[in-house]
Design a protein around this motif. Structure first.
Motif, PDB file in Angstrom:
ATOM      1  N   ARG A  27       0.837  -1.200   0.000  1.00 19.27           N
ATOM      2  CA  ARG A  27       0.000   0.000   0.000  1.00 19.27           C
ATOM      3  C   ARG A  27       0.875   1.256   0.000  1.00 19.27           C
ATOM      4  O   ARG A  27       1.707   1.442   0.897  1.00 19.27           O
ATOM      5  CB  ARG A  27      -0.906  -0.004   1.225  1.00 19.27           C
ATOM      6  N   SER A  29       2.444   4.667   0.838  1.00 21.17           N
ATOM      7  CA  SER A  29       2.395   5.325   2.133  1.00 21.17           C
ATOM      8  C   SER A  29       3.383   6.483   2.194  1.00 21.17           C
ATOM      9  O   SER A  29       4.358   6.530   1.430  1.00 21.17           O
ATOM     10  CB  SER A  29       2.734   4.311   3.250  1.00 21.17           C
ATOM     11  N   GLU A 112       8.547   8.347   1.155  1.00 19.29           N
ATOM     12  CA  GLU A 112       7.411   7.903   0.351  1.00 19.29           C
ATOM     13  C   GLU A 112       7.754   6.590  -0.352  1.00 19.29           C
ATOM     14  O   GLU A 112       8.836   6.449  -0.917  1.00 19.29           O
ATOM     15  CB  GLU A 112       7.046   8.961  -0.685  1.00 19.29           C
ATOM     16  N   ALA A 322       0.181   9.686   5.669  1.00 22.67           N
ATOM     17  CA  ALA A 322      -0.761   9.552   4.549  1.00 22.67           C
ATOM     18  C   ALA A 322      -0.608   8.154   3.954  1.00 22.67           C
ATOM     19  O   ALA A 322       0.477   7.568   3.983  1.00 22.67           O
ATOM     20  CB  ALA A 322      -0.510  10.613   3.484  1.00 22.67           C
ATOM     21  N   ARG A 323      -1.710   7.639   3.410  1.00 24.90           N
ATOM     22  CA  ARG A 323      -1.685   6.314   2.783  1.00 24.90           C
ATOM     23  C   ARG A 323      -2.854   6.214   1.818  1.00 24.90           C
ATOM     24  O   ARG A 323      -3.811   6.987   1.881  1.00 24.90           O
ATOM     25  CB  ARG A 323      -1.808   5.211   3.829  1.00 24.90           C
ATOM     26  N   GLN A 324      -2.761   5.249   0.935  1.00 18.24           N
ATOM     27  CA  GLN A 324      -3.916   4.943   0.102  1.00 18.24           C
ATOM     28  C   GLN A 324      -4.863   4.038   0.887  1.00 18.24           C
ATOM     29  O   GLN A 324      -4.426   3.165   1.637  1.00 18.24           O
ATOM     30  CB  GLN A 324      -3.489   4.253  -1.188  1.00 18.24           C
ATOM     31  N   ASP A 325      -6.162   4.270   0.665  1.00 21.17           N
ATOM     32  CA  ASP A 325      -7.138   3.385   1.290  1.00 21.17           C
ATOM     33  C   ASP A 325      -7.415   2.178   0.384  1.00 21.17           C
ATOM     34  O   ASP A 325      -6.799   2.035  -0.687  1.00 21.17           O
ATOM     35  CB  ASP A 325      -8.426   4.145   1.625  1.00 21.17           C
ATOM     36  N   TRP A 330      -6.329   8.641  -1.593  1.00 24.19           N
ATOM     37  CA  TRP A 330      -5.362   9.058  -0.576  1.00 24.19           C
ATOM     38  C   TRP A 330      -6.065   9.673   0.618  1.00 24.19           C
ATOM     39  O   TRP A 330      -7.004  10.460   0.478  1.00 24.19           O
ATOM     40  CB  TRP A 330      -4.376  10.069  -1.160  1.00 24.19           C
ATOM     41  N   ARG A 346       0.553  14.908   3.427  1.00 21.44           N
ATOM     42  CA  ARG A 346       1.839  15.322   2.850  1.00 21.44           C
ATOM     43  C   ARG A 346       2.014  16.810   3.054  1.00 21.44           C
ATOM     44  O   ARG A 346       1.039  17.568   3.130  1.00 21.44           O
ATOM     45  CB  ARG A 346       1.889  15.001   1.357  1.00 21.44           C
ATOM     46  N   ASP A 367      -3.957  16.285   1.921  1.00 21.04           N
ATOM     47  CA  ASP A 367      -4.287  14.884   2.198  1.00 21.04           C
ATOM     48  C   ASP A 367      -3.851  13.985   1.049  1.00 21.04           C
ATOM     49  O   ASP A 367      -3.416  12.855   1.249  1.00 21.04           O
ATOM     50  CB  ASP A 367      -5.797  14.720   2.403  1.00 21.04           C
ATOM     51  N   GLY A 368      -3.992  14.492  -0.160  1.00 18.42           N
ATOM     52  CA  GLY A 368      -3.770  13.656  -1.322  1.00 18.42           C
ATOM     53  C   GLY A 368      -2.390  13.773  -1.914  1.00 18.42           C
ATOM     54  O   GLY A 368      -1.457  14.253  -1.289  1.00 18.42           O
ATOM     55  N   PHE A 369      -2.266  13.344  -3.165  1.00 15.75           N
ATOM     56  CA  PHE A 369      -0.982  13.362  -3.838  1.00 15.75           C
ATOM     57  C   PHE A 369      -0.967  14.383  -4.965  1.00 15.75           C
ATOM     58  O   PHE A 369      -0.153  14.307  -5.869  1.00 15.75           O
ATOM     59  CB  PHE A 369      -0.671  11.960  -4.376  1.00 15.75           C
TER      60      PHE A 369
END
Length: 440
Positions: A27, A29, A112, A322-325, A330, A346, A367-369
């Motif tokens: 995943r 992260s 990352e 932060a991580r992908q669900d 993200w 991030r 929160d996202g990328f």
């Protein structure tokens, strides 16, 4: 190659094993290394250890010996062993340049990659950055207190052998000009110094015999230790033996302001007006500041600098932010524990300046990328993060003697941005506030 892979805590690998089992190891992260607060009520921190960490990362490999130990000790299962056999960090690391200043919440390092890639680096990253940043922060305070007077690090005998080498490097980055540690000189290109200890004088039948032998070996420009017996008599003997062009005398005991004043007066009376005075007796930043008005030419610091002057760790932590669900989106994540909370997401970091003086540590959070803020969006600010590792490829500009020299130059330059209140030695709030801004 000497592997650094076992310079880690067991639970990093047991988490990895569990993640491989439940399918979350791959995943994507984001981990972050930061400090929630500054140790000891200090007003700023100094980032150090980055170059050392990158070099250790090169050798973070699980060879036959490491895998055998893990297997025989039943630390992980067979699937995890197979994964570790081929482990190479393939992610990216961004962070503050070595020598940079940091404040509470500053994203000193951002790691990352997959969860498996990044989680196993927690211990080694914290081990290096906590130690070296603590030393550098203390050293910077001493350097500020010393002003233009040179500082030498001489604390090897007060630290573990490899910690002493790392401490010498960190102190040099933060303003110390030389070290007594020869391995630090060889490994990092640091200037080395040192002449003789009290045992040299005690070895000889008389103090004069010791001084004559030292001068015969090192020349009249050497520094003679004059406080083995009677200081006044030692000064007279030193000048009589070496002449008025004696390079220096060293004081390692007594009430230093009083003793230094008396020695300076005595040297001048004897015609040795150019002979320098070095003091080396259990100094820290407060003792150095107290000597500001004394006729001292340089300082040697031991125990205090290699132990962070009472705060041997910077208190940094390494957290998943932060991580992908499960659906591939993200999300920012953070602890909510009392006094141990963190800011998820991030981050892009900037130091806001007004007339070249730092006013704010601005941290933009996403929160996202999506693409984070750039310097163009913060015209009154200086971007703080650089790329250290890109897709597993380490930028070697931060390593070795050249990286150390560059970190020192960067530190001395950015220290000039500090507001005047940051230079005080008393405990207080951070010199500038940290402001988190959500990216729209």
């Amino acid at each position: 190659m000497t592997s650094t892979a076992l310079l880690t805590d067991r639970y990093e690998l047991t988490m990895l094993g569990a993640a491989l089992r439940d399918g979350t190891a791959a995943r994507p992260s984001v981990f972050e290394l930061f400090s929630r607060r500054l140790s000891g009520g200090r007003r700023f921190g100094v980032v150090a250890g980055t170059g050392r960490l990158l070099s250790l990362l090169r050798d973070f490999r699980f060879g036959e010996d490491e895998l055998r130990f893990l297997r025989d000790s039943r630390v992980v299962d067979a699937e995890t062993l197979r994964y570790l056999e081929n482990y190479r960090f393939t992610g990216s690391i961004h962070g503050y340049r070595e020598g940079e200043l940091y404040f509470p919440g500053s994203p000193v390092l951002t790691v990352e990659g997959s969860f498996a890639d990044a989680v196993v680096l927690e211990t080694i990253a914290l081990s290096v950055m906590n130690h070296d940043s603590a030393i550098a922060t203390a050293a910077a305070r001493m350097s500020i207190a010393a002003g233009e007077r040179p500082l030498a690090e001489m604390g090897s005998r007060r630290a573990a052998e490899m910690s002493a080498v790392a401490a010498a490097r960190a102190a040099h980055i933060a303003g110390f000009g030389a070290t007594s540690n020869l391995e630090a000189g060889r490994r990092w290109g640091l200037p080395t110094m040192g002449t003789a200890a009290h045992s040299w004088t005690l070895l000889h039948d008389t103090e004069e015999d010791a001084f004559r032998a030292q001068i015969a070996s090192l020349g009249p420009g050497t520094t003679l230790l004059v406080d083995t017996y009677d200081i006044r008599e030692g000064v007279e003997t030193a000048v009589r033996v070496a002449g008025t062009e004696l390079g220096g005398v060293r004081l390692d005991s007594g009430d230093l302001p009083t003793v230094a004043a008396a020695v300076r007066e005595h040297l001048d009376e004897l015609g040795a007006v150019n002979t320098k005075i070095t003091v080396t007796s259990d100094l820290d930043e407060y003792a150095i500041a107290a000597l500001a008005a004394s006729p001292v030419d340089s300082y040697g610091v031991g125990t205090s600098v290699v132990t962070g002057s009472g705060y041997p760790t910077a208190g940094m932590v390494y957290k998943l932010v932060a991580r992908q669900d499960a659906g591939g989106g993200w999300v920012g994540v953070a602890k909510a524990s009392t006094d141990k909370g963190s800011q998820g997401g991030r981050k892009a970091a900037f130091r806001t300046l007004r007339r070249d003086v730092a006013t704010t540590e601005t941290i933009v959070v996403s929160d996202g990328f999506e693409e984070l803020s750039t310097a163009a969006e913060h015209p009154d600010s200086r971007p703080l993060q650089v790329t250290l590792v890109d897709g597993g490829e380490i930028d070697d500009a931060h390593e070795g003697p050249a990286g150390t020299a560059s970190a020192r130059q960067h530190h001395l330059r950015v220290r000039e941005e500090l507001p005047v209140r940051a230079l005080a030695l008393s405990k207080s709030d951070p010199a500038i506030p940290t402001v988190f801004v959500d990216q729209a």
